[in-house]
Design a protein around this motif. Structure first.
Motif, short mmCIF file in Angstrom:
data_model
loop_
_atom_site.label_atom_id
_atom_site.label_comp_id
_atom_site.label_asym_id
_atom_site.label_seq_id
_atom_site.Cartn_x
_atom_site.Cartn_y
_atom_site.Cartn_z
N GLY A 570 0.82 -1.21 0.00
CA GLY A 570 0.00 0.00 0.00
C GLY A 570 0.85 1.25 0.00
O GLY A 570 1.73 1.43 -0.85
N GLY A 571 0.60 2.13 0.98
CA GLY A 571 1.38 3.36 1.09
C GLY A 571 2.43 3.31 2.17
O GLY A 571 2.89 4.35 2.64
N SER A 572 2.85 2.10 2.55
CA SER A 572 3.79 1.98 3.66
C SER A 572 5.24 2.12 3.24
O SER A 572 6.13 2.15 4.09
N LYS A 573 5.51 2.17 1.91
CA LYS A 573 6.89 2.26 1.45
C LYS A 573 7.01 3.29 0.33
O LYS A 573 6.06 3.54 -0.42
N HIS A 574 8.18 3.85 0.18
CA HIS A 574 8.51 4.79 -0.89
C HIS A 574 8.73 4.03 -2.19
O HIS A 574 9.05 2.83 -2.18
N HIS A 575 8.56 4.73 -3.32
CA HIS A 575 8.70 4.04 -4.60
C HIS A 575 10.09 3.42 -4.78
O HIS A 575 10.23 2.36 -5.40
N LYS A 576 11.11 4.03 -4.21
CA LYS A 576 12.45 3.44 -4.32
C LYS A 576 12.51 2.07 -3.64
O LYS A 576 13.08 1.12 -4.18
N ASP A 577 11.90 1.99 -2.46
CA ASP A 577 11.90 0.73 -1.72
C ASP A 577 11.05 -0.33 -2.40
O ASP A 577 11.39 -1.52 -2.38
N LEU A 578 9.96 0.08 -3.02
CA LEU A 578 9.07 -0.88 -3.68
C LEU A 578 9.67 -1.44 -4.96
O LEU A 578 9.45 -2.60 -5.31
N LEU A 579 10.45 -0.62 -5.65
CA LEU A 579 11.02 -1.06 -6.93
C LEU A 579 12.37 -1.74 -6.79
O LEU A 579 12.80 -2.46 -7.69
N GLU A 580 13.02 -1.53 -5.65
CA GLU A 580 14.37 -2.08 -5.46
C GLU A 580 14.44 -3.60 -5.65
O GLU A 580 15.38 -4.09 -6.28
N PRO A 581 13.46 -4.40 -5.14
CA PRO A 581 13.55 -5.85 -5.35
C PRO A 581 13.55 -6.27 -6.81
O PRO A 581 14.01 -7.37 -7.15
N PHE A 582 13.03 -5.41 -7.69
CA PHE A 582 12.99 -5.72 -9.12
C PHE A 582 14.22 -5.18 -9.86
O PHE A 582 14.34 -5.34 -11.08
N GLY A 583 15.14 -4.53 -9.13
CA GLY A 583 16.31 -3.94 -9.76
C GLY A 583 15.98 -2.69 -10.55
O GLY A 583 16.71 -2.35 -11.50
N LEU A 584 14.93 -1.97 -10.17
CA LEU A 584 14.49 -0.78 -10.90
C LEU A 584 14.60 0.45 -10.01
O LEU A 584 14.48 0.36 -8.79
#
Length: 611
Positions: A570-584
């Motif tokens: 949801g809104g619990s993480k910043h876009h950097k943190d959400l995309l990091e597992p995908f290498g993006l």
């Protein structure tokens, strides 16, 4: 709190009509009883009374005392605030959904307005909450988070509140702005909505509402498309002074508020709300504008060739292609198509989507007075989302169903975060919706029986992507120009029209000619009124999903798990943190080029089919 119950609708896809389609099967209606049994249900008064007392008691217990709370006390305070947010959200969701089913119904409009007035009055004593939190020292808050893990879970909420700290006004001014909100932007929003919903357009001797008339812009008969476009221009022109007044007033109101707050640009408030850095949005905007020649300019030149035209008119932009399948897709087939595409990705996604069809969570048919466009509204975390469509059985309507159902799945998964943390920033809120569209499109493309069908499917997807990326960034540029120009004084309708036209040729390309009257087509776009600068979120979401889908196609074995974890956040993480597992990383300019290259690659394939 919930000052407005809905996000802006999905961009109009020129795919809905005025009175409902034929042979579509049984289209579902909303069952709003999961919120409240009826508009006169005693539960509504019960919750209104509770809300009034809860807000009063909250202020009495905590105003002037937040700095003295220990970690356990602060957690109790947050939980009480969250409960207030839930009850007010439930009330406004019910009133708002009823209103959007028929915006011309005076009783529904009054019920929503009265509820909004009451909730605004009740919650005005809570304005101190954000103001006092923003006066707490950073090290004090850090100490509270370190002392209590349950409280630390809410740190993202505190971070968002404190992002506005430099732009916070005095307690008295903040309360005044909160109290006056219902007679400010919200009132102008209602005037716009009710004017648009009440407008009628005559095409070939028959009267249609705006959805029905926009639908003709994607009809096969060129004469009918032209007639609809000219009628739209004529009717917009007849109301253009009112629409100009709405835009002038809202832009000026925003400029005044932003100036008092010290916000550096008109866009800054939106970027803060989206938890996205201005430079990331600027990188997206610049990448898309630089790509206009290889995207929209190139595609529309191809389309003109297919249509046998030297120049395209505005009524040709969404025209079906020669040999395009114009059959009507009934509701059962649309449902099966989307659910099968979701299940092919992961059965869990289809399982989450299934109740929307079976339990009255979708309102699909086009009805008099119903709001145009489509949206998915999350209501509150303890209930479930509702999806609104204007379904007429066109292939693009199926894509809209896949899009809004993606929102719904996202909202169901994010609800586990609770009321305050479930809301996803707009820049990431489009992720699951666009991904759902992509899954549905790929399923149809893989099943294409021949080259001609594949060409039609590819061209349709490219058009949707251009509408989502190119058109929305052009809209964003128009808004930037509008708000900048308004600082110098009142704008005439002609001046607003000039700003609109300044982005049209640039974005659509040299193959287009523009009819007299097209300069008024800014008037009906709801995003400019309801959610200034919202539109770049669509381009952000499309580019993000294109990059995500590339990772999926590369065969990451953990992709599904990572994807569901991202939606559940949801809104619990910043876009950097959400995309990091995908290498993006969206802050990398190359990220946007990667997303845009998917569109360009589809156009490459279309050009290759010409050989």
């Amino acid at each position: 709190m919930h000052p407005l119950p809905f996000p802006a609708p999905t961009p109009l896809r020129d795919a809905a009509t005025d009175t409902g389609g034929k042979n579509l099967g049984a289209l579902p209606d909303w069952d709003l009883s999961d919120l409240y049994p009826a508009p006169d249900a005693p539960e509504i008064k019960r919750d209104m009374d509770w809300l009034e007392a809860a807000c009063r008691d909250f202020a009495a217990d905590y105003e002037g005392k937040l700095a003295d709370l220990d970690a356990a006390g602060m957690l109790d305070c947050v939980l009480r605030y969250e409960r207030i947010d839930t009850v007010s959200g439930r009330l406004m969701s019910y009133m708002g959904l009823r209103y959007y089913q028929n915006t011309t119904d005076a009783e529904r409009a009054k019920a929503m307005a009265d509820a909004q007035d009451k909730i605004t009055t009740y919650t005005t004593p809570l304005v101190f909450y954000t103001l006092e939190i923003n006066r707490l020292p950073d090290d004090h808050l850090d100490g509270l988070f370190a002392a209590n893990a349950d409280l630390a879970r809410y740190k993202p909420i505190f971070d968002r509140l404190r992002a506005m700290k430099p732009y916070q006004l005095s307690d008295e001014l903040e309360k005044f702005l909160h109290d006056s909100s219902t007679v400010g932007a919200a009132a102008w929003n209602r005037l716009f909505d009710e004017t648009i919903a009440g407008m009628m357009f005559e095409v070939d001797g028959e009267a249609y509402n705006i959805e029905g008339t926009l639908n003709f812009l994607s009809e096969p008969e060129r004469d009918k498309r032209e007639a609809a476009a000219r009628e739209l221009a004529a009717q917009f022109g007849s109301q253009i002074k009112l629409f100009a007044r709405v835009h002038n007033t809202l832009a000026k109101e925003k400029e005044i508020t932003d100036r008092w707050r010290g916000l550096p640009t008109p866009q800054a408030g939106r970027h803060l709300a989206n938890h996205v850095e201005p430079e990331v949005v600027e990188a997206l905007r610049n990448a898309v504008v630089a790509a206009y020649p290889k995207l929209s300019h190139r595609y529309y030149a191809l389309k003109a060739k297919w249509m046998g035209l030297d120049k395209m008119q505005v009524w040709d932009r969404n025209a079906p292609l020669p040999r395009e399948d114009n059959r009507i897709v009934d509701w059962d087939e649309a449902k099966a198509t989307v659910l099968e595409a979701y299940a092919d990705f992961d059965p869990e996604m289809a399982r989450i989507a299934e109740p929307f069809f079976d339990r009255g969570w979708i309102d699909a048919g086009v009805k008099p007075g119903k709001a145009p466009g489509a949206f998915a509204h999350p209501t509150v975390a303890e209930v479930h989302p509702y999806v609104m469509l204007n379904y007429l059985g066109k292939p693009r309507d199926v894509m809209t169903l896949a899009h809004e159902l993606g929102h719904g799945v996202h909202q169901v998964l994010a609800a586990g975060q609770g009321e305050l943390l479930s809301s996803t920033p707009l820049t990431l809120a489009e992720t699951a919706s666009v991904f759902g569209e992509m899954l549905t499109f790929r399923k149809l493309l893989d099943a294409a029986p021949d080259k001609a069908t594949r060409k039609i499917l590819l061209a349709g997807k490219v058009e949707d992507m251009i509408n989502t990326v190119v058109r929305q960034i052009a809209f964003y540029d128009f808004e930037c120009k509008l708000h900048d120009a308004r600082k110098a004084g009142e704008l005439t309708p002609d001046e607003i029209g000039d700003l609109w036209m300044s982005v049209q040729g640039e974005s659509l390309g040299p193959v287009f000619e523009f009819m007299d009257g097209y300069e008024t087509f800014w008037a009906y776009i709801p995003h400019f009124v309801h959610s200034p600068f919202y539109v770049y979120a669509y381009a952000f979401g499309d580019g993000l999903v294109n990059a995500l889908y590339a990772v999926y196609e590369e065969g990451d074995p953990d992709f599904r798990t990572k994807y569901f974890d991202m939606l559940k956040a949801g809104g619990s993480k910043h876009h950097k943190d959400l995309l990091e597992p995908f290498g993006l990383d969206a802050s990398d300019p190359a990220f946007w080029d990667k997303g845009l290259s998917m569109i360009s690659g589809m156009i490459d394939e279309l050009e290759a089919m010409e050989d």
